[in-house]
Each structure stands twice: as structure tokens, then as C-alpha cells.
Enzyme design. Structure first.
Site, PDB file in Angstrom:
ATOM      1  N   TYR A 204       4.481  17.877   4.373  1.00 17.52           N
ATOM      2  CA  TYR A 204       3.161  17.449   4.870  1.00 17.52           C
ATOM      3  C   TYR A 204       3.331  16.796   6.239  1.00 17.52           C
ATOM      4  O   TYR A 204       2.600  17.111   7.188  1.00 17.52           O
ATOM      5  CB  TYR A 204       2.476  16.484   3.888  1.00 17.52           C
TER       6      TYR A 204
ATOM      7  N   GLY B 101      -4.434   6.537   9.434  1.00 21.98           N
ATOM      8  CA  GLY B 101      -3.586   6.118   8.316  1.00 21.98           C
ATOM      9  C   GLY B 101      -4.351   6.432   7.031  1.00 21.98           C
ATOM     10  O   GLY B 101      -5.102   7.410   6.981  1.00 21.98           O
TER      11      GLY B 101
ATOM     12  N   VAL C 142      -6.922   6.974   4.347  1.00 23.31           N
ATOM     13  CA  VAL C 142      -8.380   7.081   4.265  1.00 23.31           C
ATOM     14  C   VAL C 142      -8.723   7.480   2.833  1.00 23.31           C
ATOM     15  O   VAL C 142      -8.167   8.458   2.324  1.00 23.31           O
ATOM     16  CB  VAL C 142      -8.929   8.181   5.207  1.00 23.31           C
TER      17      VAL C 142
END
Ligand code: NDP
Ligand code: 8X3
Length: 256
Positions: A157, A188, A190
Site C-alpha cells: 500500500y 494521515g 481519516v
């Protein structure tokens, strides 16, 4: 301030989270919206919520960004009054799993690479040439703190978000002199469906990600995206890194 009134804003991944919040925020600027995602019903519900009539002041596209011919058909097939896209928000993306690299699932890797990197490329390749021809436009890529720092289990990711960072920089270089702007908004943590998708519907595990801290809301990120898009046309915000106050880095989070 750059007015978005009647400008055409194309948002991918508008059926949930940050993309949906961006749709709501851009609707407030008077922009015309092209919203894309696979879940058309969600987009239809959003159009109702925004009190917009599909085809008139909002256009909904059911498209999987991994399907390059479908992406090309969707963009090239836009009705003429929708074809001049002013702002592209490349937001569609996902994570799958948090496995150590040597234990990772190949299907998870393929999906993250196909959506986060190749999907962004397919959409960009279809939309940006028109912007270049018209001598203006703004591409806003949703990166991540994971595109700047790697965390345990983040491996692939993070690699896809490092790739988004490289592509944002590459676009800015290649589009220099065309009048186009390229921005990247890198959040960052959420709270969206992101962790639910990462853990394949395990809501208990997803909930733990945000336990004891105040995460960002998707509206916080939409606010940053609209800020980038509404600067005067000689101002290009290259990047905004937006973190929760409780998150100092990809790996350091303060939990009560
Ligand atoms: P959500 O899961 O809430 O939303 C993801 C969106 O991406 C959905 O609208 C989904 O639509 C769309 N999407 C996923 N796969 C595809 C596909 N194959 N084709 C088309 N659309 C697709 O997550 P977020 O809102 O949190 O994520 C949005 C972006 O923000 C992502 O790029 C993510 O990496 C990034 N980000 C998220 C952070 C977070 O903590 N939440 C932090 C940093 C960055 P549908 O399923 O209907 O197709
Ligand atoms: C999403 C942020 O830190 O969960 O890109 O990977 S993180």
C-alpha cells in the site's frame, strides 16, 4: 480566489469517504460535478442529497478505474457540455490487508497496484490531454502520509502511495508551461470506509484503528482539496500533508 462556479470537477471514488466529501464541498462552490465510482446507487443517492439532476448539473459514471478501455470510453464519451474538465480529483483508492511482505496475498497486491497506480494513470491519461489542449486545468491527486513514510505491514500500500507521489511530481514536471496545475493532498488517518475495506468488512478490527484518538474526517480533506482548487490561477499548491493532531507520523499515534 479562483471561482469554481460552473466549472467541471471530475472526482473518482465519489461513492464514499474523501471522494464523497469532496463532491459535497465542490457542490458548495457552484461547480458542475462528474462523479465516478463502481457503486452507482451510492452516486445516485448523493445526487439526490445534493439536489442535483443527473445529466443536468451532475453526471454519474459507473466505472471501475482498473478497466482502461471503460475509462477511455467514459471520458471520451462525455456529452460535449461536460467534456471540458477543469478539475480532476484522483481519489479512488484502497488498501488490502496489513500482512508482512513475505506473507502478503498476491491478489491484495494486484488490486492495490491496479487501482491506486494504474487506475490513477488511466484516468489521468484520458483527462489531461483535453486540459493541455485547452491550456488550463487542475489535477489534484490524493496521496497519503503512507506515500512519505512506510509503516509495518504497509509495504505494498505504501509503495502505491509513494508511486502516487512520484506521479504527482512527474505530472508537474511534464505539464510545466501548459498552464495546468498539479497538487497532491496527503492525509494521515481519516475515518472512512478505508479500514473496513482494508480488513474486508471486519468492523471490530477497523474500529480499533481509530480507538482512543481523534482521526481526521473526510470533510477535513475535502476542505484542503477545495482550498488547492480555489487559489488564484498563478498559485499552485504542490502538496498539503494533513495529519490528525493525535498522529505525529505514520507510526506515532497518541491514544488516550
Ligand atoms: P473509502 O473506502 O471510503 O473510499 C474509497 C473510494 O474509492 C470509494 O468511493 C470506492 O468506490 C473507490 N474505489 C475503490 N476501488 C475502485 C475501483 N476499482 N474503481 C473505481 N473506484 C474505486 O476510502 P477513503 O475515502 O479513505 O479513500 C480515498 C482515497 O484516500 C484513497 O486513495 C486512499 O488511499 C486515500 N487515503 C485515505 C486515508 C484514510 O486514512 N482513510 C489516508 C490517506 C489517503 P466504489 O467501491 O463504489 O467503486
Ligand atoms: C492511509 C493512511 O496511515 O492508514 O493512506 O496508511 S494510513
Amino acid at each position: 480566489m479562483y471561482s469554481l462556479k460552473n466549472k467541471v470537477v471530475f472526482i473518482t471514488g465519489a461513492s464514499s469517504g474523501i471522494g464523497r466529501s469532496c463532491a459535497r464541498a465542490f457542490a458548495g462552490t457552484g461547480a458542475r460535478l462528474i462523479l465516478a465510482a463502481r457503486r452507482l446507487q451510492r452516486l445516485e443517492d448523493l445526487a439526490v442529497e445534493l439536489k442535483r439532476k443527473p445529466g443536468e448539473d451532475i453526471l454519474l459514471l459507473a466505472v471501475d478505474v482498473r478497466d482502461q478501455p471503460a475509462v477511455e470510453r467514459a471520458v471520451n464519451g462525455l456529452p460535449v457540455e461536460w467534456a471540458a474538465i477543469d478539475v480532476l480529483v484522483n481519489n479512488a483508492g484502497l488498501s488490502r490487508g496489513l500482512d508482512k511482505l513475505h506473507e502478503g496475498k498476491l491478489d491484495d497486491w494486484e488490486e492495490m497496484i491496479d487501482v491506486n497506480i494504474k487506475g490513477l494513470l488511466y484516468i489521468s491519461r484520458a483527462v489531461i490531454p483535453g486540459m493541455v489542449k485547452r491550456g488550463g486545468g487542475h489535477v489534484i491527486n490524493i496521496g497519503s502520509i503512507a506515500g512519505h513514510e512506510v509503516y509495518p505491514g504497509g509495504n505494498v500500500y505504501c509503495a502505491t502511495k509513494f508511486a502516487v507521489d512520484a506521479l504527482s511530481k512527474g505530472m508537474r514536471l511534464d505539464l510545466s508551461g501548459t498552464g495546468l496545475r498539479v497538487s497532491q493532498v496527503s492525509p494521515g488517518m481519516v475515518e472512512t470506509e478505508f479500514s473496513l475495506v482494508r480488513f474486508r468488512g471486519d468492523s471490530e478490527r477497523a474500529g480499533k484503528v481509530y480507538q482512543g484518538l481523534t482521526p481526521l474526517s473526510p470533510d477535513d480533506i475535502a476542505d484542503a482539496v477545495v482550498y488547492c482548487a480555489t487559489r488564484p490561477s498563478h498559485v499552485n499548491i504542490s502538496e498539503m500533508i494533513v495529519m490528525p493532531t493525535d498522529q505525529a507520523s505514520a507510526t506515532l499515534v497518541h491514544r488516550k
